[in-house]
Every structure is written in structure tokens, then in C-alpha cells.
Design a protein around this motif. Sequence first.
Motif, short mmCIF file in Angstrom:
data_model
loop_
_atom_site.label_atom_id
_atom_site.label_comp_id
_atom_site.label_asym_id
_atom_site.label_seq_id
_atom_site.Cartn_x
_atom_site.Cartn_y
_atom_site.Cartn_z
N TYR A 32 0.79 -1.28 0.04
CA TYR A 32 -0.07 0.02 0.21
C TYR A 32 0.94 1.15 -0.11
N ARG A 36 1.16 4.28 -2.76
CA ARG A 36 1.12 5.82 -2.35
C ARG A 36 2.65 6.58 -2.96
N HIS A 39 2.10 6.90 -6.50
CA HIS A 39 1.33 7.76 -6.95
C HIS A 39 1.57 9.31 -6.97
N TRP A 40 2.16 9.30 -5.77
CA TRP A 40 2.81 10.68 -5.55
C TRP A 40 3.96 11.04 -6.62
N HIS A 51 -0.68 7.99 -12.56
CA HIS A 51 -0.97 8.39 -11.17
C HIS A 51 -2.47 7.97 -10.85
N ALA A 52 -3.49 7.76 -11.56
CA ALA A 52 -4.93 7.31 -11.42
C ALA A 52 -4.83 5.71 -11.20
N LYS A 53 -4.15 5.03 -12.04
CA LYS A 53 -3.99 3.64 -11.59
C LYS A 53 -3.50 3.24 -10.25
N PHE A 54 -2.47 3.76 -9.81
CA PHE A 54 -1.63 3.78 -8.64
C PHE A 54 -3.13 4.17 -7.44
N GLU A 55 -3.42 5.08 -7.70
CA GLU A 55 -4.68 5.60 -6.55
C GLU A 55 -5.49 4.48 -6.59
N GLU A 56 -6.15 3.79 -7.52
CA GLU A 56 -6.97 2.57 -7.58
C GLU A 56 -6.41 1.61 -6.97
N TYR A 58 -3.97 1.64 -4.70
CA TYR A 58 -3.98 1.75 -3.43
C TYR A 58 -5.24 1.81 -2.46
N ASN A 59 -6.25 2.25 -3.22
CA ASN A 59 -7.64 2.08 -2.44
C ASN A 59 -7.85 0.59 -2.34
#
Length: 158
Positions: A32, A36, A39-40, A51-56, A58-59
Motif C-alpha cells: 500500500y 502511495r 502515485h505521488w 497516477h490514477a492507476k496507482f490510486e485505484e 492503493y484504495n
Amino acid sequence: MKTTDFIGLNAEQSKKEIELLNSLLANFQIYYQNLRGFHWNVKGNRFFVLHAKFEELYNDAIEKVDELAERILTLGGVPLHSYAAYAQAASLKATENVSDGDECLRIVLENLSVLINQEREILAVAADNGDDGTQDLLTPYISEQEKLVWMLCAYLNK
């Protein structure tokens, strides 16, 4: 009273599962946090997609962290809950200062490989214990992660 008494599992037999689930929990926490960081910090011409894929991702990972912790509690254990405990129990390594998208994805693939293999090991122990609940929790994880591995490999053209 113990939860295991009511769900028909032997608390003593569940100890190995709890140990393995805590290790998986620790690895998911590292996974996780790696996501993050990606993503950052990801840069380059695929920034918006990654960026969007990493957010998906980690959620999704943080939901699994909660589910794993709750399963450990259900089996009568105590989920690890400190960074020091995660660092000690995890086999995954924290990743820092990676901003190249392809390198981020390679690390995600390596992390997923560890998680999938660990989940399979827990499935075998859970099956031996007659623990359908843990098997039902982890089986969809494996299916989702295998599909994600295929998609990431296709994305990287590997």
C-alpha cells in the motif's frame, strides 16, 4: 468466550493461520505505501494514466488491509498495527524515490508475485484447518491479482 467456539474452528489450529495472515497484512501495508509513493512521485508522459492507476490500486489495497485485520480478529488473533511490526514481519521492502513509470510497475509486479504466493500458502493452511472463511476471503484476491499481473505485463509489453 471465543469467536472460534461459535464458528466451529479450533483456536489452537488457527494460530499458524493468524501468523501467516499477520505476515500478509504486513506485506499489504508495505505494498500500500509503495503504491502511495508511486502515485505521488510518478513522472513522465504517462503520468495521468499511472497516477490514477496507482490510486485505484492503493484504495483496493487498503480495503484488503482492513479485511485481513478483521479476519485475524475473527480467528482469535491480534492484527499487527504498527510500522515497526510491519517492517519486521514483511518480506516486501519499502520503495523510495522511484518516479519512472516502468520501474514503478515492475516493482508492483514483484510485490504482487510475493502477495499471490503468500496467499496460496495461507489457502493451503486454511484448507487443512477447514477454514472456509479465510479461503473465501483470499481466493478472490488471487484471481484479481493474477488478472492485474496480466494487464500490467500487457501494458509493459512483456
